[in-house]
Design an enzyme around this catalytic site. Structure first.
Site, PDB file in Angstrom:
ATOM      1  N   LYS A   1      24.615 -17.097  56.923  1.00  0.00           N
ATOM      2  CA  LYS A   1      23.941 -17.358  55.639  1.00  0.00           C
ATOM      3  C   LYS A   1      23.219 -16.122  55.140  1.00  0.00           C
ATOM      4  CE  LYS A   1      19.431 -17.468  57.052  1.00  0.00           C
ATOM      5  NZ  LYS A   1      18.823 -16.165  56.947  1.00  0.00           N
TER       6      LYS A   1
ATOM      7  N   ASP B   1      16.812 -23.114  60.305  1.00  0.00           N
ATOM      8  CA  ASP B   1      18.012 -22.825  59.509  1.00  0.00           C
ATOM      9  C   ASP B   1      19.226 -23.661  59.928  1.00  0.00           C
ATOM     10  OD1 ASP B   1      16.625 -20.833  58.149  1.00  0.00           O
ATOM     11  OD2 ASP B   1      17.318 -19.240  59.487  1.00  0.00           O
TER      12      ASP B   1
HETATM   13  O1  C5P Z   1      12.757 -22.297  63.385  1.00  0.00           O
HETATM   14  P1  C5P Z   1      13.209 -21.066  64.117  1.00  0.00           P
HETATM   15  O2  C5P Z   1      13.195 -21.248  65.603  1.00  0.00           O
HETATM   16  O3  C5P Z   1      14.510 -20.520  63.607  1.00  0.00           O
HETATM   17  O4  C5P Z   1      12.127 -19.945  63.775  1.00  0.00           O
HETATM   18  C1  C5P Z   1      12.000 -18.777  64.535  1.00  0.00           C
HETATM   19  C2  C5P Z   1      10.629 -18.168  64.317  1.00  0.00           C
HETATM   20  O5  C5P Z   1      10.541 -17.633  62.981  1.00  0.00           O
HETATM   21  C3  C5P Z   1       9.470 -19.136  64.416  1.00  0.00           C
HETATM   22  O6  C5P Z   1       9.025 -19.254  65.743  1.00  0.00           O
HETATM   23  C4  C5P Z   1       8.409 -18.463  63.529  1.00  0.00           C
HETATM   24  O7  C5P Z   1       7.783 -17.408  64.220  1.00  0.00           O
HETATM   25  C5  C5P Z   1       9.247 -17.829  62.438  1.00  0.00           C
HETATM   26  N1  C5P Z   1       9.358 -18.696  61.239  1.00  0.00           N
HETATM   27  C6  C5P Z   1       8.258 -18.871  60.418  1.00  0.00           C
HETATM   28  N2  C5P Z   1       8.351 -19.663  59.305  1.00  0.00           N
HETATM   29  C7  C5P Z   1       9.535 -20.250  58.989  1.00  0.00           C
HETATM   30  C8  C5P Z   1      10.678 -20.070  59.793  1.00  0.00           C
HETATM   31  C9  C5P Z   1      10.549 -19.283  60.931  1.00  0.00           C
HETATM   32  O8  C5P Z   1       7.174 -18.328  60.692  1.00  0.00           O
HETATM   33  N3  C5P Z   1       9.598 -21.004  57.881  1.00  0.00           N
END
Ligand code: C5P
Length: 307
Positions: free
Chosen positions: A8, A139
């Site tokens: 993406k 995502d």
């Molecule tokens: O949700 P995911 O595990 O993909 O996110 C990875 C990291 O990216 C989270 O632990 C956070 O530090 C950061 N993040 C964030 N805000 C979001 C998405 C991700 O701070 N909306």
């Protein structure tokens, strides 16, 4: 059972301040592009994962693997009366570079969800799978649906973007290095804290001009409205990307931005021919490790073979 799943881009990524749970509230326009990983699931003695292809040595093969977490999350979400499915051998054939801002790990998790849904004949709807996906990563739900969609919350609350199915032609410039998403969000918080007037809005807004450009199907207008709040943070951690972005614009891209948390850079071209020219010139300019031509939007995770 094999599922194919796209990378993406975020055509807009507007990031608010950190929330109490550590995530950042955001508004984003997701756009799935034709760079695919393939994930195969087969019954096994226990849950295992094997990764081959682009950057395979940098993907965890333990409980941190997002595809394995997706398998466990789907199993846990099955109704109590359903027979417990046994272990699953997951094989990931990677083409989406790792820690590149293209949500490759989330894509693999989404592919594992649709493939196990078939393997186990769980019969979960896409809506129900999206709920499970949201527990695995921000995502993952988008990688299930693909296309072009607006994401809110931490990215997991999706609404389809009501835009015509115009194809856009992109060149991706892969960097010689990686960026960890949490580090880029932290760098953004730091940059905002250190500059007056640099704090982001509490409640970021969808860019109406970008949405109008997407409705018009005019690539030049879309190129002029690409935006990513994480870009200054990614550039602060990976300054060489400035040169990459500048080179692409100089070589005629309609727009350029860092993909998600980076370090991949994405360039929009007027058509397939221009994308080819741009890809050739960019790879000759010595500003990236390699380039790829992709088109979007494409559908999300799809089962491609049964067996
Ligand atoms: O949700 P995911 O595990 O993909 O996110 C990875 C990291 O990216 C989270 O632990 C956070 O530090 C950061 N993040 C964030 N805000 C979001 C998405 C991700 O701070 N909306």
């Amino acid at each position: 059972m094999t599922a194919r799943v796209p990378a993406k881009l975020n055509l807009q990524l507007a990031v608010g301040p950190p929330r109490a749970d550590g995530y950042h509230g955001l508004v984003t326009v997701f756009h799935a592009v034709s760079l695919f990983d393939e994930v195969t699931v087969e019954p096994g003695a226990r849950d295992t994962v094997r990764v081959t292809g682009e950057g395979a040595d940098r993907v965890p093969e333990d409980g941190d693997n997002l595809a394995l977490r997706a398998v466990a999350a789907l199993r846990a979400a099955l109704p109590r009366r359903a027979a417990r499915p046994g272990g699953v051998q997951v094989t990931i054939a990677k083409r989406i570079p790792v820690a590149a801002g293209l949500a490759g790990g989330s894509a693999d998790a989404a592919a594992a969800l649709v493939a196990c849904n078939e393997l186990w004949a769980s019969g979960f709807s896409q809506q129900r799978l999206a709920e499970v996906a949201a527990t695995v990563g921000s995502d993952v739900a988008f990688a299930l649906v693909g296309g072009t969609a607006v994401g809110r919350g931490r990215g997991e609350q999706l609404t389809p973007a009501l835009v015509p199915s115009t194809q856009y032609y992109w060149v991706l410039a892969f960097a010689d290095g990686q960026l960890a998403t949490p580090a880029v969000y932290t760098a953004l918080d730091r940059l905002r804290a250190s500059g007056p007037g640099k704090t982001g809005p509490d409640d970021p807004d969808l860019d109406a001009a970008l949405m109008s450009a997407l409705r018009s199907g005019d690539a030049a207008r879309v190129g002029g409205r690409l935006s990513n709040d994480l870009q200054p943070a990614a550039l602060s951690l990976f300054p060489a990307l400035r040169k990459t972005l500048a080179a692409g614009l100089e070589l005629g891209a309609l727009g350029a931005l860092v993909a998600g948390s980076g370090p991949t850079c994405a360039f929009l071209a007027a058509n397939a021919e221009r994308a080819l020219e741009l890809a050739v010139s960019l790879s000759g300019a010595g500003v990236c490790r390699s380039v790829a031509r992709v088109a979007g939007p494409v559908p999300g995770a799809t089962v491609v073979t049964a067996g």
